[in-house]
Scaffold this active site. Structure first.
Site, PDB file in Angstrom:
ATOM      1  NE  ARG A  69      34.317  45.882  55.578  1.00  0.00           N
ATOM      2  CZ  ARG A  69      34.243  45.053  54.541  1.00  0.00           C
ATOM      3  NH1 ARG A  69      34.393  43.756  54.710  1.00  0.00           N
ATOM      4  NH2 ARG A  69      34.011  45.518  53.329  1.00  0.00           N
ATOM      5  NE  ARG A 183      34.517  33.916  47.597  1.00  0.00           N
ATOM      6  CZ  ARG A 183      34.508  35.233  47.434  1.00  0.00           C
ATOM      7  NH1 ARG A 183      34.693  36.043  48.463  1.00  0.00           N
ATOM      8  NH2 ARG A 183      34.285  35.751  46.232  1.00  0.00           N
ATOM      9  CE  LYS A 184      30.845  39.134  52.241  1.00  0.00           C
ATOM     10  NZ  LYS A 184      30.276  40.311  51.489  1.00  0.00           N
ATOM     11  N   GLY A 438      28.435  49.615  42.821  1.00  0.00           N
ATOM     12  CA  GLY A 438      29.369  49.956  41.755  1.00  0.00           C
ATOM     13  C   GLY A 438      29.787  48.815  40.848  1.00  0.00           C
ATOM     14  CB  CYS A 443      28.937  46.160  48.533  1.00  0.00           C
ATOM     15  SG  CYS A 443      30.322  45.114  48.100  1.00  0.00           S
ATOM     16  N   GLY A 444      25.999  47.221  47.653  1.00  0.00           N
ATOM     17  CA  GLY A 444      24.909  48.190  47.864  1.00  0.00           C
ATOM     18  C   GLY A 444      23.534  47.556  47.750  1.00  0.00           C
TER      19      GLY A 444
HETATM   20 FE1  SRM Z   1      31.137  44.157  49.998  1.00  0.00          FE
HETATM   21  C1  SRM Z   1      33.963  42.995  48.555  1.00  0.00           C
HETATM   22  C2  SRM Z   1      32.524  47.126  50.497  1.00  0.00           C
HETATM   23  C3  SRM Z   1      28.624  44.927  52.110  1.00  0.00           C
HETATM   24  C4  SRM Z   1      29.334  41.533  48.736  1.00  0.00           C
HETATM   25  N1  SRM Z   1      32.966  44.902  49.657  1.00  0.00           N
HETATM   26  C5  SRM Z   1      34.013  44.250  49.083  1.00  0.00           C
HETATM   27  C6  SRM Z   1      35.280  45.063  49.168  1.00  0.00           C
HETATM   28  C7  SRM Z   1      36.011  44.629  50.395  1.00  0.00           C
HETATM   29  C8  SRM Z   1      36.168  44.897  47.941  1.00  0.00           C
HETATM   30  C9  SRM Z   1      37.495  45.570  48.051  1.00  0.00           C
HETATM   31  O1  SRM Z   1      38.426  45.022  48.628  1.00  0.00           O
HETATM   32  O2  SRM Z   1      37.599  46.703  47.576  1.00  0.00           O
HETATM   33  C10 SRM Z   1      34.680  46.480  49.284  1.00  0.00           C
HETATM   34  C11 SRM Z   1      35.504  47.494  50.034  1.00  0.00           C
HETATM   35  C12 SRM Z   1      35.408  48.829  49.332  1.00  0.00           C
HETATM   36  C13 SRM Z   1      35.756  49.977  50.215  1.00  0.00           C
HETATM   37  O3  SRM Z   1      36.887  50.491  50.124  1.00  0.00           O
HETATM   38  O4  SRM Z   1      34.883  50.413  50.961  1.00  0.00           O
HETATM   39  C14 SRM Z   1      33.310  46.177  49.871  1.00  0.00           C
HETATM   40  N2  SRM Z   1      30.725  45.684  51.184  1.00  0.00           N
HETATM   41  C15 SRM Z   1      31.354  46.875  51.155  1.00  0.00           C
HETATM   42  C16 SRM Z   1      30.601  47.913  51.979  1.00  0.00           C
HETATM   43  C17 SRM Z   1      31.522  48.935  52.642  1.00  0.00           C
HETATM   44  C18 SRM Z   1      29.584  48.632  51.070  1.00  0.00           C
HETATM   45  C19 SRM Z   1      29.019  49.896  51.690  1.00  0.00           C
HETATM   46  O5  SRM Z   1      29.376  50.977  51.187  1.00  0.00           O
HETATM   47  O6  SRM Z   1      28.257  49.815  52.654  1.00  0.00           O
HETATM   48  C20 SRM Z   1      29.839  46.989  52.939  1.00  0.00           C
HETATM   49  C21 SRM Z   1      30.634  46.644  54.164  1.00  0.00           C
HETATM   50  C22 SRM Z   1      29.845  45.807  55.121  1.00  0.00           C
HETATM   51  C23 SRM Z   1      30.578  45.584  56.426  1.00  0.00           C
HETATM   52  O7  SRM Z   1      30.506  46.487  57.273  1.00  0.00           O
HETATM   53  O8  SRM Z   1      31.191  44.541  56.574  1.00  0.00           O
HETATM   54  C24 SRM Z   1      29.690  45.758  52.045  1.00  0.00           C
HETATM   55  N3  SRM Z   1      29.337  43.332  50.423  1.00  0.00           N
HETATM   56  C25 SRM Z   1      28.393  43.867  51.246  1.00  0.00           C
HETATM   57  C26 SRM Z   1      27.147  43.190  51.062  1.00  0.00           C
HETATM   58  C27 SRM Z   1      25.813  43.580  51.720  1.00  0.00           C
HETATM   59  C28 SRM Z   1      25.479  42.844  52.966  1.00  0.00           C
HETATM   60  O9  SRM Z   1      26.318  42.192  53.578  1.00  0.00           O
HETATM   61  O10 SRM Z   1      24.316  42.958  53.354  1.00  0.00           O
HETATM   62  C29 SRM Z   1      27.352  42.219  50.095  1.00  0.00           C
HETATM   63  C30 SRM Z   1      26.300  41.262  49.495  1.00  0.00           C
HETATM   64  C31 SRM Z   1      25.868  40.228  50.490  1.00  0.00           C
HETATM   65  C32 SRM Z   1      26.768  39.038  50.560  1.00  0.00           C
HETATM   66  O11 SRM Z   1      27.949  39.193  50.842  1.00  0.00           O
HETATM   67  O12 SRM Z   1      26.274  37.945  50.340  1.00  0.00           O
HETATM   68  C33 SRM Z   1      28.730  42.326  49.700  1.00  0.00           C
HETATM   69  N4  SRM Z   1      31.580  42.509  48.871  1.00  0.00           N
HETATM   70  C34 SRM Z   1      30.675  41.599  48.408  1.00  0.00           C
HETATM   71  C35 SRM Z   1      31.349  40.695  47.524  1.00  0.00           C
HETATM   72  C36 SRM Z   1      30.720  39.494  46.782  1.00  0.00           C
HETATM   73  C37 SRM Z   1      30.810  38.273  47.656  1.00  0.00           C
HETATM   74  C38 SRM Z   1      30.788  36.973  46.905  1.00  0.00           C
HETATM   75  O13 SRM Z   1      30.404  35.966  47.520  1.00  0.00           O
HETATM   76  O14 SRM Z   1      31.189  36.920  45.738  1.00  0.00           O
HETATM   77  C39 SRM Z   1      32.696  41.124  47.464  1.00  0.00           C
HETATM   78  C40 SRM Z   1      33.835  40.497  46.644  1.00  0.00           C
HETATM   79  C41 SRM Z   1      34.454  39.328  47.317  1.00  0.00           C
HETATM   80  O15 SRM Z   1      34.221  39.052  48.497  1.00  0.00           O
HETATM   81  O16 SRM Z   1      35.201  38.670  46.630  1.00  0.00           O
HETATM   82  C42 SRM Z   1      32.791  42.270  48.315  1.00  0.00           C
HETATM   83 FE1  SF4 Z   2      31.642  46.619  43.896  1.00  0.00          FE
HETATM   84 FE2  SF4 Z   2      31.350  46.406  46.531  1.00  0.00          FE
HETATM   85 FE3  SF4 Z   2      33.257  47.938  45.525  1.00  0.00          FE
HETATM   86 FE4  SF4 Z   2      30.705  48.687  45.366  1.00  0.00          FE
HETATM   87  S1  SF4 Z   2      31.950  48.461  47.230  1.00  0.00           S
HETATM   88  S2  SF4 Z   2      32.178  48.796  43.742  1.00  0.00           S
HETATM   89  S3  SF4 Z   2      29.715  46.704  44.956  1.00  0.00           S
HETATM   90  S4  SF4 Z   2      33.074  45.692  45.393  1.00  0.00           S
END
Ligand code: SRM
Ligand code: SF4
Length: 513
Positions: A69, A183-184, A438, A443-444
């Site tokens: 990333r 946290r993030k 998903g 994240c979507g």
């Molecule tokens: Fe996300 C965790 C992908 C935007 C909320 N997110 C993850 C992980 C790292 C989980 C994992 O290890 O597999 C996903 C990686 C999957 C992969 O292989 O791609 C993942 N998040 C994404 C992305 C790639 C979705 C996308 O297809 O665009 C986005 C990457 C953004 C970036 O460039 O950094 C992405 N994630 C978001 C957003 C949207 C935003 O930021 O506008 C959110 C909701 C907003 C927020 O964070 O408040 C989001 N992601 C989460 C969460 C829930 C956080 C929480 O507080 O519980 C997780 C799980 C966690 O952190 O424990 C998570």
């Molecule tokens: Fe769940 Fe984020 Fe993975 Fe999508 S990318 S399946 S919302 S953790």
């Protein structure tokens, strides 16, 4: 190194424990060693967690093929940088691709641990970094994708976004001050009138506002989505000038969050939980102390007064004779050849600059009028169109089951197939923003969509199958607010008739004859 507060040591969860044993960023010094021993021989915590501090994500779905990333402040990169990233994924053949993310960023796939030291050297040579892009760090900082191009913009956010990233990451070298947050953490800086960054879903958002005739930002705090709870950001009752005060304000808030944020329960560690516990006034006072100067109260109103634009198509820039062109990238997925083609057209017709949007699309800026016709006849624009089908145009999807082990369903490929079917069957009179995610991590961003689809498992005909919970009512741009879940447990196989009915009844769609 910054430690979690002592009082919570007794209740340290496993994440706090491994962070206090060894800072995540420490793996930066061990990459050559990991490359030599191979991923199978690595310490499990380094492999599954600490590598995320340098932006390398172990994927249990594709063991040995890592995701990387990046950090692309304000979603901006150069042709040279895109070319380099394309070369990184090209090496991995069918395993390699790049996804544009919902934070204006790129994630590369297929990366092998033995190549990481060399990849990092190549990234550094072209001014790129992936540092601190995962786990308990600040994510990519978003800004208006048309900053500096848009004739109607209020504040050009590019420099502020870059400076804020530099403060947090020590200009990409890594910064131990901010590698152990509870946290993030998400930051967005909006400079336009249409809230292009979804300010309301960030832990800190800066939105343009006039105070005593000076243009600066009102500060919002605490917006976030998680499986347990989703909240829109709330006003901090602070206004800052559009200068280094933005960087200092971000630093002050991060320091307060770092030192006082709740760490015992990771489900309750995002910034809003601290604001809840303290109340916003106590939080504001702590931020003011950390900032070191009295803070101005918020301006009475902000300047977000437009509906959100998607930037797809050809647009005049504020610079006479120049245009920016927004290309639609279906579900944000790029392959190596696409990355090379994008790098080339930006270089040949524009100024070698490429921009990404939170809608997972691409903008090529600075194309002179006389280059436009040739640009628009480039073959890559057949794939990445400036006039996509109406439903496909506003489709967003998270990674889903193909690569993400949290996923309850496949998203990207399914979303695309389903939208093609709907686009074939329906005549649309308006764009409808459909977001797929998903799992409940969101994240979507289904809560900002007209129609949001969140993966779940459902029972159908006695079997457990992939399904979605349906969200509706997300409003973006002016008066943004979050949508809510209106129906639970729809099997994905039943989605075509369900969505057809919603699109006809609520969005004016007509069946094609
Ligand atoms: Fe996300 C965790 C992908 C935007 C909320 N997110 C993850 C992980 C790292 C989980 C994992 O290890 O597999 C996903 C990686 C999957 C992969 O292989 O791609 C993942 N998040 C994404 C992305 C790639 C979705 C996308 O297809 O665009 C986005 C990457 C953004 C970036 O460039 O950094 C992405 N994630 C978001 C957003 C949207 C935003 O930021 O506008 C959110 C909701 C907003 C927020 O964070 O408040 C989001 N992601 C989460 C969460 C829930 C956080 C929480 O507080 O519980 C997780 C799980 C966690 O952190 O424990 C998570
Ligand atoms: Fe769940 Fe984020 Fe993975 Fe999508 S990318 S399946 S919302 S953790």
């Amino acid at each position: 190194m910054v430690q979690a507060p002592q009082k919570e040591e007794a209740t340290q969860n496993k994440f706090e424990k491994f962070k206090s044993e060894k800072d995540g960023l420490a793996v930066r010094e061990e990459l050559e060693y990991f490359a030599n021993i191979g991923w199978e021989a690595m310490d499990k915590t380094d492999l599954e967690h600490r590598l995320k501090w340098v932006g390398i994500f172990y994927r249990p779905v594709t063991p040995g093929k890592f995701m990387m990333r990046m950090r692309l402040p304000n979603g901006i990169l150069t042709s040279e940088q895109m070319q380099t990233l394309g070369e990184v994924v090209q090496r991995y053949g069918e395993d390699g691709n790049g996804d544009i993310t919902t934070r204006q960023n790129l994630q590369l796939r297929g990366v092998r641990i033995e190549d990481v030291p060399d990849i990092f050297r190549r990234l550094k040579a072209v001014g790129l970094t992936s540092v601190q892009s995962g786990m308990d760090n600040v994510r990519n900082i978003t800004g208006s994708p048309v900053a500096g191009l848009d004739g109607d913009e209020l504040i050009d956010t590019r420099e502020l976004v870059q400076k804020t990233q530099d403060m947090i990451t020590n200009s990409g070298e890594g910064n131990l001050e901010f590698t152990n947050l509870p946290r993030k953490f998400n930051i967005a800086i909006e400079g336009g009138r249409d809230n292009s960054v979804h300010a309301e879903i960030n832990d800190i958002a800066y939105v343009p506002a006039y105070k005593d005739g000076e243009l600066g930002f009102n500060v919002l705090v605490g917006g976030f989505f998680s499986a347990k709870r989703c909240e829109a950001a709330i006003p901090l009752n602070v206004w800052v000038s559009a200068n280094d005060d933005v960087v200092e304000m971000s630093r002050a808030i991060l320091e307060v969050y770092r030192d006082h944020g709740l760490r015992a329960n990771r489900q309750k560690s995002r910034l809003m939980w601290l604001i809840d516990e303290w109340g916003v006034e106590k939080f504001r006072a702590a931020v003011e102390r950390q900032f070191g100067r009295p803070l101005a109260t918020a301006a009475l109103k902000d300047e977000i007064d437009w509906e959100k634009r998607d930037h797809i198509g050809v647009f005049k820039q504020k610079q006479p004779g120049l245009n920016f062109v927004g290309l639609h990238v279906p579900i944000g997925r790029l392959y190596a050849q696409d990355m090379f083609d994008i790098a080339r057209i930006a270089e040949v017709y524009g100024s070698s600059e490429i921009r990404l949007t939170v809608e997972q699309n691409i903008i090529i800026p600075n194309i002179p009028d006389e280059n436009l016709e040739a640009f628009l006849s480039e073959p890559i624009l057949e794939k990445f169109s400036i006039s996509p089908q109406p439903l496909e145009r506003a489709l967003i999807s998270c990674t889903g089951a193909q690569f993400c082990n949290f996923a309850l369903i496949e998203t990207k490929n399914r979303a695309l197939n389903l939208i093609h079917e709907l686009d074939q069957q329906l005549e649309m009179t308006q764009y409808v923003r459909i977001h797929w995610t998903g799992c409940p991590n969101s994240c979507g961003q289904p809560q900002v969509a007209d129609i949001g689809l969140m993966g779940t498992k459902v029972r159908k005909d006695g079997k457990t199958v992939e399904g979605v919970d349906l969200y509706m009512g997300g409003k973006v741009g002016k008066d943004a607010h979050l949508g809510t879940c209106v129906q639970k447990g729809i099997a994905c196989d039943d989605l075509v008739p369900v969505l057809t009915q919603i699109l006809i009844e609520q969005f004016g769609a007509k069946p094609k004859s």
